[in-house]
Design a protein around this motif. Structure first.
Motif, mmCIF file in Angstrom:
data_model
loop_
_atom_site.group_PDB
_atom_site.id
_atom_site.type_symbol
_atom_site.label_atom_id
_atom_site.label_comp_id
_atom_site.label_asym_id
_atom_site.label_seq_id
_atom_site.Cartn_x
_atom_site.Cartn_y
_atom_site.Cartn_z
ATOM 1 N N ASN A 24 10.202 79.743 57.097
ATOM 2 C CA ASN A 24 10.137 79.945 58.547
ATOM 3 C C ASN A 24 10.081 81.396 59.003
ATOM 4 O O ASN A 24 9.699 81.661 60.139
ATOM 5 N N TYR A 25 10.446 82.332 58.121
ATOM 6 C CA TYR A 25 10.558 83.731 58.533
ATOM 7 C C TYR A 25 10.034 84.667 57.444
ATOM 8 O O TYR A 25 9.936 84.285 56.273
ATOM 9 N N LYS A 32 9.634 85.723 62.813
ATOM 10 C CA LYS A 32 9.339 84.305 62.700
ATOM 11 C C LYS A 32 7.893 84.109 62.285
ATOM 12 O O LYS A 32 6.994 84.838 62.718
ATOM 13 N N THR A 83 9.194 74.788 61.859
ATOM 14 C CA THR A 83 10.561 75.302 61.789
ATOM 15 C C THR A 83 11.534 74.166 61.561
ATOM 16 O O THR A 83 11.708 73.304 62.409
ATOM 17 N N SER A 123 15.070 87.691 65.575
ATOM 18 C CA SER A 123 13.610 87.802 65.538
ATOM 19 C C SER A 123 13.053 88.031 66.936
ATOM 20 O O SER A 123 12.202 88.904 67.157
ATOM 21 N N LYS A 124 13.526 87.249 67.898
ATOM 22 C CA LYS A 124 13.049 87.359 69.284
ATOM 23 C C LYS A 124 13.387 88.713 69.884
ATOM 24 O O LYS A 124 12.577 89.320 70.596
ATOM 25 N N ILE A 168 19.718 79.282 61.565
ATOM 26 C CA ILE A 168 18.441 79.305 62.279
ATOM 27 C C ILE A 168 18.576 79.885 63.689
ATOM 28 O O ILE A 168 17.759 80.732 64.083
ATOM 29 N N ASP A 206 16.501 83.169 64.744
ATOM 30 C CA ASP A 206 15.610 83.104 65.908
ATOM 31 C C ASP A 206 15.964 84.185 66.922
ATOM 32 O O ASP A 206 15.093 84.835 67.511
ATOM 33 N N HIS A 207 17.263 84.387 67.102
ATOM 34 C CA HIS A 207 17.740 85.376 68.070
ATOM 35 C C HIS A 207 17.351 86.796 67.657
ATOM 36 O O HIS A 207 16.784 87.548 68.474
#
Length: 520
Positions: A471-472, A502, A346, A168-169, A161, A165-166
């Motif tokens: 979540n994605y 995300k 999430t 995606s951001k 995760i 997240d990284h």
């Protein structure tokens, strides 16, 4: 002396020219007429396999399609490489179950896979039964289920995760195959050794084990194709893939020694339940050398099985889901129906009871495994002369290869839609899951040698797939060139390059969704 040398050189040039001509003629013949390779004098059918080494699995699939499921490959003269290749489920059931005792892996298999030691992958007869009992004892241990849940939660929440997240951001493109292999390596290493190597991290550190295992897989595949004297000569000279394999074996041995030492230095109360702890305290009886060798072989074999098989399966699964957005929609609907509405958006999904309710997701994973089984072939060595149900004769000088990659692509086995990705084929109208004979679905083998880690593999894959899809959104980069690698495992040659978004971002900005999903 000079004349003799000149004569010898000329003879060698002529021989090379003849071989090159044969290869060219073989290629021309293959292209202009039948998919079946030509059986040439001296060289047998080897030229066609060398010419198509970059697409060996698809070539063998083409051959089996034309030969109605079973084909006799003729090796070079005096090489003992004649091999009966089959995708006929009746032959599979006969070899792996009905007449199991006549079809061990054989001593040659142990030479091919020497990098993995003497555990289940290589063992036969009584040795296999001993190792099987040890492995089953570990998987059925009372502490095993909770250990799996704890490890899944740790690797999802501390590894997968944060990385997703990284990327995606930051809007990064990531290799999903590399990501899954890192995840499975960390999860399996924790289960086997009790240690988290931390290979799944936002910095994507170098992983010597993965590089070594990829080199080993490529070398093992070539050992199945070329005569044994050729690859043994390469090993002696230290050239080609055999050189890489020798280096890989040193890497794997050093890694195993490191974890065995760490395990011994920990006090009993400091260890979580893991394979090394189980082997040293409960399973292995013998000298210190016996215990060490069993530990070494277990580490390498289980890390290979955990990283390569599930990592490969998840990669092909997400590629297929990306190509079939309606499947992703149905999986999300099933997730929403089985998740409490008050849970945060999430989170990792590790509850085994909840995961077992995801019938459609299970069917989608089975469908991906049908089309892309991580281990595309299984090789057996008949002890006595025999006749298979298809009517083909085998003898101790031959080998039998069960080609699981082709089984999932045979219209006469799965129907006219055999190449389509249809999770529904695994779900009966009355609910539950279709029980497909394992002789038609060889992803986890069949018969007495069926994979003891099958349930663990499904739990892990469901946890990863459910967590990501919930979540994605995963979108394959348009420039991705998805082809099969020349490896013993069914991997993608250049990985699977994707963008990960995300769901929270998609909810706040629907225009970022692909049109195919906006229309659902």
């Amino acid at each position: 002396m000079g004349n003799c040398f000149f004569s010898l050189s000329s003879s060698m040039v002529n021989l090379v020219s003849i071989i090159a001509a044969i290869c060219c003629l073989s290629l021309c013949h293959f292209r202009r007429s039948s998919r079946l390779p030509w059986n040439w004098p001296i060289l047998g059918m080897l030229p066609m396999f060398f010419i198509n080494s970059h697409r060996i699995f698809d070539m063998m699939n083409d051959i089996l399609l034309e030969s109605k499921g079973t084909f006799l490959f003729k090796g070079a003269w005096f090489s003992n490489k004649d091999t009966l290749i089959t995708s006929d489920p009746t032959n599979v059931r006969y070899v792996m179950s009905t007449n199991f005792s006549n079809y061990p892996k054989g001593p040659e298999n142990k030479r091919f896979f020497d990098v993995f030691g003497d555990m289940l992958f290589n063992a036969d007869h009584e040795e296999w039964r001993i190792h099987r009992k040890i492995t089953q004892g570990f998987f059925t241990h009372k502490r095993f289920p909770q250990s799996v849940v704890d490890i899944n939660q740790h690797t999802l929440e501390k590894g997968l995760i944060p990385v997703l997240d990284h990327v995606s951001k930051k809007g990064l493109v990531v290799d999903l195959q590399d990501l899954f292999e890192r995840f499975m390596l960390d999860a399996t290493c924790m289960l086997v050794t009790g240690c988290d190597p931390g290979s799944l991290h936002v910095e994507f550190p170098d992983v010597p084990f993965s590089r070594a295992m990829n080199d080993a897989n490529e070398a093992v595949l070539m050992r199945h194709i070329v005569p044994e004297k050729v690859w043994k000569l390469q090993r002696w000279l230290g050239i080609g893939r055999e050189k890489k394999l020798s280096q890989a074996q040193k890497t794997l041995d050093n890694l195993a020694a490191k974890y065995i030492t760490m395990n011994r230095e920990l006090r009993k109360g400091e260890q979580n339940f893991n394979t090394l702890k189980y082997l040293s305290e409960e399973a292995v009886i013998g000298t210190a050398e016996d215990v060490y060798n069993t530990m070494r072989d277990s580490i390498i074999a289980l890390l290979f099985a955990g990283r390569d098989t599930s990592g490969s399966a998840l990669t092909w699964f997400f590629w297929l889901v990306a190509k079939n957005p309606s499947v992703e929609s149905k999986i999300r609907e099933e997730l929403e129906a089985n998740l409490p509405g008050d849970e945060p958006q999430t989170h990792s999904l590790t509850n085994v009871e909840k995961l077992n309710k995801l019938v459609y997701l299970h069917g989608a994973l089975c469908e991906a495994l049908r089309l892309f089984p991580p281990t595309p072939t299984m090789r057996r060595a008949p002890i006595q002369t025999d006749i298979l149900p298809s009517g083909h004769h085998v003898n101790p000088k031959m080998k039998v290869v069960l080609f699981s990659y082709a089984i999932g692509r045979m219209e006469w086995i799965w129907g006219k839609d055999c190449l389509e990705f249809k999770p529904e084929r695994w779900i009966p109208e009355k609910g539950g899951t279709n029980l497909v004979p394992s002789s038609k679905f060889l992803a986890f083998s069949t018969g007495p040698r069926i994979c003891p880690g099958k349930d663990l593999a499904f739990i892990r894959m469901k946890a990863v797939a459910a967590t990501i899809i919930h979540n994605y959104h995963v979108q394959v980069v348009e420039t991705s060139n998805v082809t099969l690698a020349s490896s013993f495992m069914l991997r993608m040659k250049d990985g699977l390059m994707v963008r990960v978004t995300k769901r929270e971002i998609l909810a706040s900005n629907p225009s970022s969704l692909p049109l195919s999903l906006l229309s659902k």
